[in-house]
Enzyme design. Sequence first.
Site, PDB file in Angstrom:
ATOM      1  N   LYS A 177       0.864  -1.188   0.000  1.00 17.23           N
ATOM      2  CA  LYS A 177       0.000   0.000   0.000  1.00 17.23           C
ATOM      3  C   LYS A 177       0.894   1.230   0.000  1.00 17.23           C
ATOM      4  O   LYS A 177       1.546   1.543   0.992  1.00 17.23           O
ATOM      5  CB  LYS A 177      -0.919   0.054   1.216  1.00 17.23           C
ATOM      6  CG  LYS A 177      -1.997   1.128   0.998  1.00 17.23           C
ATOM      7  CD  LYS A 177      -2.593   1.697   2.258  1.00 17.23           C
ATOM      8  CE  LYS A 177      -1.831   2.789   2.887  1.00 17.23           C
ATOM      9  NZ  LYS A 177      -1.783   4.080   2.156  1.00 17.23           N
ATOM     10  N   GLU A 252      10.750   1.014   9.820  1.00 19.63           N
ATOM     11  CA  GLU A 252      11.747   2.053   9.583  1.00 19.63           C
ATOM     12  C   GLU A 252      11.030   3.378   9.794  1.00 19.63           C
ATOM     13  O   GLU A 252      10.160   3.745   9.006  1.00 19.63           O
ATOM     14  CB  GLU A 252      12.297   1.903   8.167  1.00 19.63           C
ATOM     15  CG  GLU A 252      13.631   2.571   7.992  1.00 19.63           C
ATOM     16  CD  GLU A 252      13.491   3.877   7.263  1.00 19.63           C
ATOM     17  OE1 GLU A 252      13.444   4.908   7.971  1.00 19.63           O
ATOM     18  OE2 GLU A 252      13.429   3.871   6.024  1.00 19.63           O
ATOM     19  N   CYS A 286      14.055  10.533   5.929  1.00 23.60           N
ATOM     20  CA  CYS A 286      14.159  10.122   7.338  1.00 23.60           C
ATOM     21  C   CYS A 286      15.613  10.232   7.806  1.00 23.60           C
ATOM     22  O   CYS A 286      15.882  10.407   8.992  1.00 23.60           O
ATOM     23  CB  CYS A 286      13.634   8.713   7.515  1.00 23.60           C
ATOM     24  SG  CYS A 286      14.282   7.548   6.320  1.00 23.60           S
ATOM     25  N   GLU A 382      11.042  15.582  14.644  1.00 21.30           N
ATOM     26  CA  GLU A 382      11.316  15.415  13.216  1.00 21.30           C
ATOM     27  C   GLU A 382      10.433  16.378  12.413  1.00 21.30           C
ATOM     28  O   GLU A 382       9.206  16.290  12.470  1.00 21.30           O
ATOM     29  CB  GLU A 382      11.017  13.978  12.791  1.00 21.30           C
ATOM     30  CG  GLU A 382      11.313  13.751  11.324  1.00 21.30           C
ATOM     31  CD  GLU A 382      11.054  12.321  10.866  1.00 21.30           C
ATOM     32  OE1 GLU A 382       9.983  11.784  11.165  1.00 21.30           O
ATOM     33  OE2 GLU A 382      11.950  11.767  10.198  1.00 21.30           O
TER      34      GLU A 382
HETATM   35  P1  NDP Z   1       2.466   8.111   8.241  1.00 20.89           P
HETATM   36  O1  NDP Z   1       3.375   7.368   9.140  1.00 20.89           O
HETATM   37  O2  NDP Z   1       1.122   8.462   8.734  1.00 20.89           O
HETATM   38  O3  NDP Z   1       2.213   7.272   6.879  1.00 20.89           O
HETATM   39  C1  NDP Z   1       3.107   6.347   6.311  1.00 20.89           C
HETATM   40  C2  NDP Z   1       2.309   5.236   5.624  1.00 20.89           C
HETATM   41  O4  NDP Z   1       1.520   4.529   6.573  1.00 20.89           O
HETATM   42  C3  NDP Z   1       1.322   5.742   4.576  1.00 20.89           C
HETATM   43  O5  NDP Z   1       1.225   4.803   3.518  1.00 20.89           O
HETATM   44  C4  NDP Z   1       0.038   5.811   5.377  1.00 20.89           C
HETATM   45  O6  NDP Z   1      -1.098   5.851   4.598  1.00 20.89           O
HETATM   46  C5  NDP Z   1       0.145   4.544   6.189  1.00 20.89           C
HETATM   47  N1  NDP Z   1      -0.705   4.492   7.371  1.00 20.89           N
HETATM   48  C6  NDP Z   1      -1.200   5.526   8.107  1.00 20.89           C
HETATM   49  N2  NDP Z   1      -1.944   5.059   9.132  1.00 20.89           N
HETATM   50  C7  NDP Z   1      -1.911   3.700   9.063  1.00 20.89           C
HETATM   51  C8  NDP Z   1      -2.478   2.648   9.839  1.00 20.89           C
HETATM   52  N3  NDP Z   1      -3.231   2.872  10.903  1.00 20.89           N
HETATM   53  N4  NDP Z   1      -2.226   1.376   9.473  1.00 20.89           N
HETATM   54  C9  NDP Z   1      -1.465   1.107   8.403  1.00 20.89           C
HETATM   55  N5  NDP Z   1      -0.908   2.062   7.620  1.00 20.89           N
HETATM   56  C10 NDP Z   1      -1.116   3.342   7.945  1.00 20.89           C
HETATM   57  O7  NDP Z   1       3.232   9.361   7.703  1.00 20.89           O
HETATM   58  P2  NDP Z   1       2.655  10.688   7.039  1.00 20.89           P
HETATM   59  O8  NDP Z   1       2.642  10.478   5.594  1.00 20.89           O
HETATM   60  O9  NDP Z   1       1.377  11.127   7.686  1.00 20.89           O
HETATM   61  O10 NDP Z   1       3.798  11.712   7.465  1.00 20.89           O
HETATM   62  C11 NDP Z   1       3.829  12.198   8.798  1.00 20.89           C
HETATM   63  C12 NDP Z   1       5.229  12.310   9.285  1.00 20.89           C
HETATM   64  O11 NDP Z   1       5.838  11.021   9.342  1.00 20.89           O
HETATM   65  C13 NDP Z   1       6.160  13.096   8.383  1.00 20.89           C
HETATM   66  O12 NDP Z   1       6.018  14.459   8.561  1.00 20.89           O
HETATM   67  C14 NDP Z   1       7.501  12.567   8.824  1.00 20.89           C
HETATM   68  O13 NDP Z   1       7.885  13.202  10.002  1.00 20.89           O
HETATM   69  C15 NDP Z   1       7.224  11.102   9.101  1.00 20.89           C
HETATM   70  N6  NDP Z   1       7.566  10.241   7.939  1.00 20.89           N
HETATM   71  C16 NDP Z   1       8.700   9.496   7.987  1.00 20.89           C
HETATM   72  C17 NDP Z   1       9.088   8.753   6.900  1.00 20.89           C
HETATM   73  C18 NDP Z   1      10.331   7.947   6.900  1.00 20.89           C
HETATM   74  O14 NDP Z   1      10.917   7.764   5.850  1.00 20.89           O
HETATM   75  N7  NDP Z   1      10.741   7.396   8.030  1.00 20.89           N
HETATM   76  C19 NDP Z   1       8.317   8.735   5.656  1.00 20.89           C
HETATM   77  C20 NDP Z   1       7.089   9.494   5.725  1.00 20.89           C
HETATM   78  C21 NDP Z   1       6.762  10.210   6.828  1.00 20.89           C
HETATM   79  P3  NDP Z   1      -1.751   7.294   4.283  1.00 20.89           P
HETATM   80  O15 NDP Z   1      -0.760   8.011   3.432  1.00 20.89           O
HETATM   81  O16 NDP Z   1      -2.994   6.963   3.596  1.00 20.89           O
HETATM   82  O17 NDP Z   1      -1.954   7.957   5.621  1.00 20.89           O
END
Ligand code: NDP
Length: 482
Positions: A177, A252, A286, A382
């Site tokens: 997903k 991660e 990240c 972050e």
């Molecule tokens: P999230 O952690 O919310 O989302 C990452 C992924 O998880 C997306 O595909 C999201 O779907 C999915 N997801 C969200 N909720 C659930 C759930 N309950 N069960 C399963 N999957 C889920 O990150 P965001 O995109 O909201 O970003 C928020 C913050 O997270 C950023 O500002 C940053 O600080 C951090 N981040 C860190 C990353 C890294 O590389 N370590 C990458 C991205 C974000 P959906 O997009 O539909 O919510």
Amino acid sequence: MSELAFFGHIIDGVEVESESGARFDVWNPWTREVWAQAAEGTAADAERAIASSRKAFDEGPWPRMGRVERAAAIHRLADLMEERADEIARLDTTNMGKPFAQAKHDVARSVWNFRFFADHQRDHVGEVFPMDSGHHSYSEFGPAGVVAAISPWNFPLMMASWKIAPAIAWGNTCIIKPSEDTPASVTYLGRLAIEAGFPPGVLNVINGYGAPAGSTLTGDDRVDRVTFTGSSQTGKMVMASAATHLAPVSLELGGKGANIVFADADLDNAVYWAVEAIFRNAGQICLAGSRLFVQSSIYDEFMTRFVAAAEKLVIGDPFDPATQFSSLASKRHFDKVASYVESAQALGGRVLTGGVAEDGSWVVRPTIIDGLALDAAPYCEEIFGPVCVVNRFEDEAQAVHLANDTRYGLNAMLFTENLSRAHRVASKLRAGTVWVNCFFIRDLRTPFGGVGDSGVGREGGNFSREFFTEPKAVVMQIDRKG
Ligand code: NDP
């Protein structure tokens, strides 16, 4: 509406709409226009994908085919990705605003992820342990089953490939997903897998929101492994959901990478990498070097050069070849980063350069801030954008203390020309990866992952093998008894 591109789910070898027919809009963050729509997955769609991948694993050819044949199939997919590299890179650039040259680089690294793991599973088959007792043992690494992979929007294709490649290479079937913000390139990858002749269900793609599409995948007991990249907060929910059916997780998560510049560093090199570490991909990494620590004796000189280099970055349309830096990936994310910049100023931080573009775009310019208290939110949390918080240190012990003073521990960087110091400090830093005099360089055989709030588990080479397989010990008698 009819001219908009459409990205459906890939389920059982076919691209389909959601059962409900629901779609959501996909934005181009540079033009701030909707350019596509994607199928909005419900629990029913996710369950269909799980059933398909389960069947493909339990009854299909993929886990049963020879390792050489499976490697060849994955290389076929990689060949197609290489042929369509421009098209895939265009999707990521349109979808999340990264400069096209960086998107091309991401495609090349994604191709390499597939090629590496295709060969790795073929060559790292098992281990033999001769025993003194008249027996010998060996290990086997059989596939684990159905893998649910949830990937973020910052490197839409690359992060997904980092999960899909080892999962399918080791004989599992996989449902991915992508983030709802960036469905395009991963869906395109699913189309290429069909073209490459993958059996139905080996790679399913479910588009939609974290809940219900993602949470249905993580909580279903037909899923055997859960691999997630995203925020620490969501990571905890994913882990709790996977725990309901005891599925091992690989997480991660976030980071607040320390970048330490000692007075004896090669300053040209250190400035080059300090810029890359926080402004590449507009800081949406990240691993970003978002906390910079500079030794006091070179602080003023370094900061002058760092600020000048940041101001030289060409900001603009991500498809313009001259552009090095563009908008943030979404309005929601722009608002978040902008609010951190505002709060840094309110908390007494000095913005040395950058700030929020006031032109209605979703751009936050390369921003460097010093003077923040050690417990100020923009210093500790972050931000995931092009915002570097800077502090000075006097000696090695203080540098290590400042760098380790965080609940994250994904990575750190240090710049010095003193060989002993490099090894000494690298060993003391609490982080999953330490880069010395560089940044973002990866060898896929090495462990990758984070300490503390930055994650659970390691992936890469044999570390991925251990996660995506069920290792088995076979003990065999050599000397007969009786
Ligand atoms: P999230 O952690 O919310 O989302 C990452 C992924 O998880 C997306 O595909 C999201 O779907 C999915 N997801 C969200 N909720 C659930 C759930 N309950 N069960 C399963 N999957 C889920 O990150 P965001 O995109 O909201 O970003 C928020 C913050 O997270 C950023 O500002 C940053 O600080 C951090 N981040 C860190 C990353 C890294 O590389 N370590 C990458 C991205 C974000 P959906 O997009 O539909 O919510």
